[in-house]
Design a protein around this motif. Structure first.
Motif, PDB file in Angstrom:
ATOM      1  N   GLY A 151       0.817  -1.209   0.000  1.00 31.87           N
ATOM      2  CA  GLY A 151       0.000   0.000   0.000  1.00 31.87           C
ATOM      3  C   GLY A 151       0.851   1.260   0.000  1.00 31.87           C
ATOM      4  O   GLY A 151       2.083   1.197  -0.049  1.00 31.87           O
ATOM      5  N   GLY A 152       0.185   2.409   0.073  1.00 31.19           N
ATOM      6  CA  GLY A 152       0.839   3.705  -0.105  1.00 31.19           C
ATOM      7  C   GLY A 152       2.023   3.956   0.797  1.00 31.19           C
ATOM      8  O   GLY A 152       3.150   4.105   0.329  1.00 31.19           O
ATOM      9  N   GLY A 153       1.826   4.015   2.093  1.00 29.39           N
ATOM     10  CA  GLY A 153       2.916   4.332   3.005  1.00 29.39           C
ATOM     11  C   GLY A 153       3.587   3.105   3.583  1.00 29.39           C
ATOM     12  O   GLY A 153       4.478   3.202   4.414  1.00 29.39           O
ATOM     13  N   GLY A 154       3.134   1.933   3.137  1.00 26.40           N
ATOM     14  CA  GLY A 154       3.711   0.690   3.648  1.00 26.40           C
ATOM     15  C   GLY A 154       2.933   0.096   4.807  1.00 26.40           C
ATOM     16  O   GLY A 154       3.320  -0.930   5.355  1.00 26.40           O
ATOM     17  N   ALA A 155       1.828   0.728   5.205  1.00 23.78           N
ATOM     18  CA  ALA A 155       1.063   0.233   6.356  1.00 23.78           C
ATOM     19  C   ALA A 155      -0.005  -0.785   5.960  1.00 23.78           C
ATOM     20  O   ALA A 155      -0.708  -1.319   6.804  1.00 23.78           O
ATOM     21  CB  ALA A 155       0.419   1.393   7.104  1.00 23.78           C
ATOM     22  N   GLY A 156      -0.128  -1.078   4.650  1.00 20.01           N
ATOM     23  CA  GLY A 156      -1.034  -2.137   4.216  1.00 20.01           C
ATOM     24  C   GLY A 156      -0.314  -3.466   4.270  1.00 20.01           C
ATOM     25  O   GLY A 156       0.883  -3.493   4.516  1.00 20.01           O
ATOM     26  N   VAL A 157      -0.963  -4.616   4.099  1.00 17.56           N
ATOM     27  CA  VAL A 157      -2.387  -4.699   3.832  1.00 17.56           C
ATOM     28  C   VAL A 157      -3.072  -5.302   5.048  1.00 17.56           C
ATOM     29  O   VAL A 157      -2.662  -6.338   5.516  1.00 17.56           O
ATOM     30  CB  VAL A 157      -2.662  -5.597   2.595  1.00 17.56           C
ATOM     31  CG1 VAL A 157      -2.109  -4.960   1.333  1.00 17.56           C
ATOM     32  CG2 VAL A 157      -2.023  -6.987   2.739  1.00 17.56           C
ATOM     33  N   GLU A 158      -4.053  -4.640   5.570  1.00 15.53           N
ATOM     34  CA  GLU A 158      -4.749  -5.152   6.757  1.00 15.53           C
ATOM     35  C   GLU A 158      -6.032  -5.855   6.320  1.00 15.53           C
ATOM     36  O   GLU A 158      -7.142  -5.361   6.526  1.00 15.53           O
ATOM     37  CB  GLU A 158      -5.036  -4.013   7.737  1.00 15.53           C
ATOM     38  CG  GLU A 158      -3.796  -3.425   8.386  1.00 15.53           C
ATOM     39  CD  GLU A 158      -3.153  -4.371   9.408  1.00 15.53           C
ATOM     40  OE1 GLU A 158      -3.796  -5.368   9.807  1.00 15.53           O
ATOM     41  OE2 GLU A 158      -1.992  -4.108   9.793  1.00 15.53           O
ATOM     42  N   LEU A 159      -5.852  -7.028   5.714  1.00 17.12           N
ATOM     43  CA  LEU A 159      -7.005  -7.730   5.140  1.00 17.12           C
ATOM     44  C   LEU A 159      -7.998  -8.197   6.209  1.00 17.12           C
ATOM     45  O   LEU A 159      -9.166  -8.423   5.911  1.00 17.12           O
ATOM     46  CB  LEU A 159      -6.550  -8.927   4.308  1.00 17.12           C
ATOM     47  CG  LEU A 159      -5.584  -8.635   3.148  1.00 17.12           C
ATOM     48  CD1 LEU A 159      -5.325  -9.901   2.343  1.00 17.12           C
ATOM     49  CD2 LEU A 159      -6.099  -7.530   2.250  1.00 17.12           C
ATOM     50  N   GLY A 160      -7.524  -8.364   7.442  1.00 18.98           N
ATOM     51  CA  GLY A 160      -8.432  -8.764   8.528  1.00 18.98           C
ATOM     52  C   GLY A 160      -9.408  -7.671   8.909  1.00 18.98           C
ATOM     53  O   GLY A 160     -10.390  -7.916   9.604  1.00 18.98           O
ATOM     54  N   HIS A 161      -9.130  -6.455   8.448  1.00 18.93           N
ATOM     55  CA  HIS A 161      -9.975  -5.325   8.840  1.00 18.93           C
ATOM     56  C   HIS A 161     -10.764  -4.762   7.668  1.00 18.93           C
ATOM     57  O   HIS A 161     -11.148  -3.588   7.683  1.00 18.93           O
ATOM     58  CB  HIS A 161      -9.127  -4.257   9.550  1.00 18.93           C
ATOM     59  CG  HIS A 161      -8.468  -4.801  10.786  1.00 18.93           C
ATOM     60  ND1 HIS A 161      -9.123  -4.900  11.995  1.00 18.93           N
ATOM     61  CD2 HIS A 161      -7.254  -5.357  10.964  1.00 18.93           C
ATOM     62  CE1 HIS A 161      -8.305  -5.468  12.874  1.00 18.93           C
ATOM     63  NE2 HIS A 161      -7.175  -5.763  12.283  1.00 18.93           N
ATOM     64  N   VAL A 162     -11.023  -5.583   6.664  1.00 21.05           N
ATOM     65  CA  VAL A 162     -12.007  -5.197   5.657  1.00 21.05           C
ATOM     66  C   VAL A 162     -13.399  -5.420   6.252  1.00 21.05           C
ATOM     67  O   VAL A 162     -13.596  -6.302   7.086  1.00 21.05           O
ATOM     68  CB  VAL A 162     -11.872  -5.999   4.338  1.00 21.05           C
ATOM     69  CG1 VAL A 162     -10.520  -5.758   3.692  1.00 21.05           C
ATOM     70  CG2 VAL A 162     -12.118  -7.473   4.568  1.00 21.05           C
ATOM     71  N   VAL A 163     -14.354  -4.602   5.839  1.00 14.91           N
ATOM     72  CA  VAL A 163     -15.711  -4.687   6.380  1.00 14.91           C
ATOM     73  C   VAL A 163     -16.510  -5.729   5.597  1.00 14.91           C
ATOM     74  O   VAL A 163     -16.655  -5.618   4.382  1.00 14.91           O
ATOM     75  CB  VAL A 163     -16.414  -3.321   6.301  1.00 14.91           C
ATOM     76  CG1 VAL A 163     -17.842  -3.429   6.850  1.00 14.91           C
ATOM     77  CG2 VAL A 163     -15.622  -2.273   7.058  1.00 14.91           C
ATOM     78  N   LEU A 164     -17.001  -6.748   6.292  1.00 15.00           N
ATOM     79  CA  LEU A 164     -17.862  -7.751   5.657  1.00 15.00           C
ATOM     80  C   LEU A 164     -19.332  -7.455   5.911  1.00 15.00           C
ATOM     81  O   LEU A 164     -20.185  -7.717   5.087  1.00 15.00           O
ATOM     82  CB  LEU A 164     -17.564  -9.151   6.190  1.00 15.00           C
ATOM     83  CG  LEU A 164     -16.353  -9.905   5.664  1.00 15.00           C
ATOM     84  CD1 LEU A 164     -16.464 -11.362   6.057  1.00 15.00           C
ATOM     85  CD2 LEU A 164     -16.216  -9.791   4.164  1.00 15.00           C
ATOM     86  N   ILE A 165     -19.630  -6.941   7.128  1.00 17.76           N
ATOM     87  CA  ILE A 165     -21.012  -6.640   7.499  1.00 17.76           C
ATOM     88  C   ILE A 165     -21.030  -5.227   8.083  1.00 17.76           C
ATOM     89  O   ILE A 165     -20.434  -4.979   9.132  1.00 17.76           O
ATOM     90  CB  ILE A 165     -21.540  -7.644   8.549  1.00 17.76           C
ATOM     91  CG1 ILE A 165     -21.532  -9.073   7.976  1.00 17.76           C
ATOM     92  CG2 ILE A 165     -22.943  -7.250   9.012  1.00 17.76           C
ATOM     93  CD1 ILE A 165     -21.934 -10.137   8.990  1.00 17.76           C
TER      94      ILE A 165
END
Ligand SMILES: [Zn+2]
Length: 307
Positions: A151-165
């Motif tokens: 990601g942009g600043g290197g702080a990605g990827v937080e796939l566990g924190h995508v919104v499912l609901i």
């Protein structure tokens, strides 16, 4: 030994253990060291890290890499806010470079595990990979076009924190979000569902044991979690068009037989063509060593960038 052919130390800074090792460029662990993670103070934690490095350090070591349970500022070499170890807004790269005088690489722990599986494990030879580590929380990593994607600043990827609901159940630790994948398809989510069904003494481990023994209710709970996992996998398949979806982590591996068939059904419905027909879901291969091996690869990346 010159800088290019030296070895790297990889350090996996986990919530309970610091796993460290001297690792070759091929991902082979030559020596290892393990100690409990002090969680009372940042000073105590850094002291333990120094001891772990010192135990392994010799003239053959040209770089040190860290896998950390936190988003990383790759430009400044800082740790933002770690979830379960006392490390907050800290300039780890500069501090470690001053202390040990070698190249230092930092990455999120799940990114590191993904790099390890890509270079030396289940995703060897693939160019596009998405990995999820299903433990107490959910970590994620992406390899895109043959390189780690951060990601942009290197702080990605937080796939566990995508919104499912939207406005779903609250997430864990320092995350203020709701309905995140981690709140729905982690070991912690399984423990909460198990306790609601079977009482306060049952956790995710016991839930998997019950399901393995044929308990229909336990199987159904894990299948429901698997279906939610499948929603996440389908979304990642649609975004990244990976060849492989790698599933690791203690809960992911233990509950594989119950989670994955349910996840796969949703994945094949919700992913678009060609991803739905082509993407494969495979288990991680490196187990608990993935973090430290990946941290060493991050160290080599820092070393090569500095040359
Ligand atoms: Zn979250």
């Amino acid at each position: 030994v010159g800088a290019t052919n030296g070895h790297a130390i990889g350090i996996d800074l986990g919530g309970t253990k610091i796993l460290a090792g001297v690792v070759t460029r091929e991902g082979e662990i030559l020596r290892r060291h393990e100690r409990p993670t002090p969680i009372d103070s940042q000073a105590g934690l850094l002291e333990a890290v120094e001891v772990a490095v010192t135990e392994l350090l010799d003239d053959s070591v040209s770089a040190i890499g860290f896998g950390i349970p936190a988003p990383i500022d790759q430009k400044r070499g800082r740790v933002f806010l770690a979830t379960n170890i006392p490390l907050t807004d800290f300039d780890l790269r500069d501090r470690m470079r001053e202390r040990f005088g070698v190249a230092i690489g930092l990455d999120n722990d799940a990114n590191a595990a993904t790099i390890a599986e890509w270079r030396a494990g289940a995703a060897r030879g693939a160019t596009d990979v998405v990995m999820l580590t299903l433990g107490t929380g959910v970590g994620g990593g992406v390899i895109a076009n043959g390189a780690p994607f951060r990601g942009g600043g290197g702080a990605g990827v937080e796939l566990g924190h995508v919104v499912l609901i939207a406005d779903g159940p609250p997430c864990q630790g320092t995350c203020t979000g709701r309905g995140h994948l981690e709140a729905l398809a982690s070991g912690h989510a399984a423990t909460l569902a198990a306790q609601a069904a079977f009482g306060p003494d049952v956790d995710a481990h016991e839930l998997v044991r019950l399901a393995d023994a044929g308990d229909a209710q336990a199987q159904e709970i894990l299948q429901r979690i698997g279906a939610l996992l499948g929603s996440g996998l389908a979304s990642f398949a649609n975004i990244f068009n990976p060849q492989l979806l790698v599933i690791g982590g203690g809960f992911g591996v233990a509950a594989w037989d119950h989670l994955i068939p349910a996840a796969d059904r949703v994945l094949r419905r919700d992913a678009l063509i060609p991803a739905r027909n082509e993407v494969k879901v495979v288990p991680a291969e490196l187990g608990t060593a993935a973090g430290l091996i990946g941290a060493a690869f991050v160290a080599y990346e820092a070393l090569d960038a500095a040359l």
